[in-house]
Design an enzyme around this catalytic site. Structure first.
Site, mmCIF file in Angstrom:
data_model
loop_
_atom_site.group_PDB
_atom_site.id
_atom_site.type_symbol
_atom_site.label_atom_id
_atom_site.label_comp_id
_atom_site.label_asym_id
_atom_site.label_seq_id
_atom_site.Cartn_x
_atom_site.Cartn_y
_atom_site.Cartn_z
ATOM 1 N N SER A 34 0.856 -1.191 0.000
ATOM 2 C CA SER A 34 0.000 0.000 0.000
ATOM 3 C C SER A 34 0.889 1.235 0.000
ATOM 4 O O SER A 34 2.028 1.173 0.484
ATOM 5 C CB SER A 34 -0.859 -0.001 1.272
ATOM 6 O OG SER A 34 -1.458 1.261 1.458
ATOM 7 N N TYR A 86 -1.202 -0.827 10.438
ATOM 8 C CA TYR A 86 -1.209 -1.151 8.999
ATOM 9 C C TYR A 86 0.083 -0.702 8.315
ATOM 10 O O TYR A 86 0.691 -1.465 7.557
ATOM 11 C CB TYR A 86 -2.413 -0.446 8.385
ATOM 12 C CG TYR A 86 -2.718 -0.767 6.950
ATOM 13 C CD1 TYR A 86 -3.252 -1.997 6.589
ATOM 14 C CD2 TYR A 86 -2.517 0.190 5.945
ATOM 15 C CE1 TYR A 86 -3.568 -2.268 5.264
ATOM 16 C CE2 TYR A 86 -2.840 -0.080 4.625
ATOM 17 C CZ TYR A 86 -3.360 -1.312 4.291
ATOM 18 O OH TYR A 86 -3.677 -1.577 2.982
#
Ligand SMILES: NC(=O)c1ccc[n+]([C@@H]2O[C@H](COP(=O)([O-])OP(=O)(O)OC[C@H]3O[C@@H](n4cnc5c(N)ncnc54)[C@H](OP(=O)(O)O)[C@@H]3O)[C@@H](O)[C@H]2O)c1
Length: 261
Positions: A148, A161
């Site tokens: 990401s 995350y």
């Protein structure tokens, strides 16, 4: 998508019961590839399997739904045994399994951090360890890891995350350095925002938000090309390339101003 590239390719998609993974499975099957879809939710996998076009392969082996919890070494190994048992190997491992929980530093809970790291990073290592011996023996194979833009630099609300995706991007870089000369293609995927169950919990406006089908097309077209990094939508992700180069003295005030956090 280039159907010549995909026709007949055996693709193991780990994390394909919803969102980008499910959209990739549909697009790959439409392009003539064979897909093995894995995730925890067996019912969702079965429903997706039932809607995939069967192509020219025998119906019993064209596509597979193989449930797995990537947090377990033995579950990943037995899912791989099943895929390998039916197909004799794969051409592509596309790792998409991921979990996200927005959190700030004062929310720190080590158990949650471990769980997200287990899914987003260690799960990828487990899947890679299954396919790699066969790829090395054949001197061919393709591994694509879905990280990401949140893994490129520290961002607010990304306490669990961000580090897991930074580790995944770093892993992909190392795999690329080690394996390229041995015939194994490695790519890393850095999506921007995509409307999926994962981002549904975000309480802020997500710029350049894509639908999963759009994201899947951009992702798979990226896998057809040679570039190590697949990123989209470029109008958004290019900003992260630029941010990546900034010194901390510029980066921190800029991110505070941009996010208001
Ligand atoms: N959406 C975005 O804006 C965005 C942006 C950048 C990167 N990404 C990345 O893209 C990937 C796909 O995410 P998505 O947005 O499509 O979200 P999603 O719809 O929530 O998909 C996540 C997938 O991971 C699977 N998964 C989660 N925990 C698992 C576990 N323990 N074992 C096996 N599978 C597991 C889920 O299936 P089960 O629940 O059935 O197990 C699901 O199939 C993720 O790696 C995510 O981090 C997404």
């Amino acid at each position: 998508m280039n159907t010549d590239f995909w026709r007949g390719k055996r693709c193991w998609l780990v994390g394909a019961s919803s969102g980008i993974g499910a959209a990739c499975a549909r697009a790959l099957a439409d392009a003539g590839a064979r897909v093995a879809i894995s995730a925890r939710d067996q019912a969702a996998l079965d429903a997706l399997l039932a809607e995939l076009p069967q192509g020219t392969a025998e119906a019993s082996s064209a596509h597979l739904a193989v449930a797995v919890d990537v947090r377990s070494d033995t579950a990943v190994a037995s899912a791989w045994e099943r895929v390998h048992g039916v197909w004799g190997g794969v051409d592509l491992l596309l790792y998409l399994a991921g979990n996200y929980l927005p959190a700030r530093s004062w929310d720190l809970d080590v158990g949650r951090a471990q769980d997200i790291l287990d899914i987003n990073y260690l799960g990828a290592l487990r899947a890679v360890s299954c396919v790699l011996p066969g790829f090395l023996a054949a001197g061919a194979g393709h591994i694509a890891l879905t990280s990401s833009v949140a893994g490129l630099r520290g961002l607010p609300k990304s306490l669990y995350y961000g580090p897991s995706k930074a580790a995944l991007t770093h892993l992909a870089e190392i795999l690329r350095l080690d394996l390229e000369s041995r015939g194994v293609r490695i790519q890393v995927i850095h999506p921007g925002f995509v409307a999926t169950p994962l981002t549904a919990q975000n309480d802020f406006a997500m710029p350049h938000l894509l639908q999963p089908e759009e994201a899947a097309q951009l992702l798979l077209r990226g896998l057809e090309r040679k570039a190590f990094e697949v990123h989209f939508p470029k109008a958004f992700t290019r900003r992260f390339h630029w941010l990546r180069c900034l010194p901390y003295s510029w980066y921190f005030p800029l991110i505070r101003r941009a996010t208001g956090l």
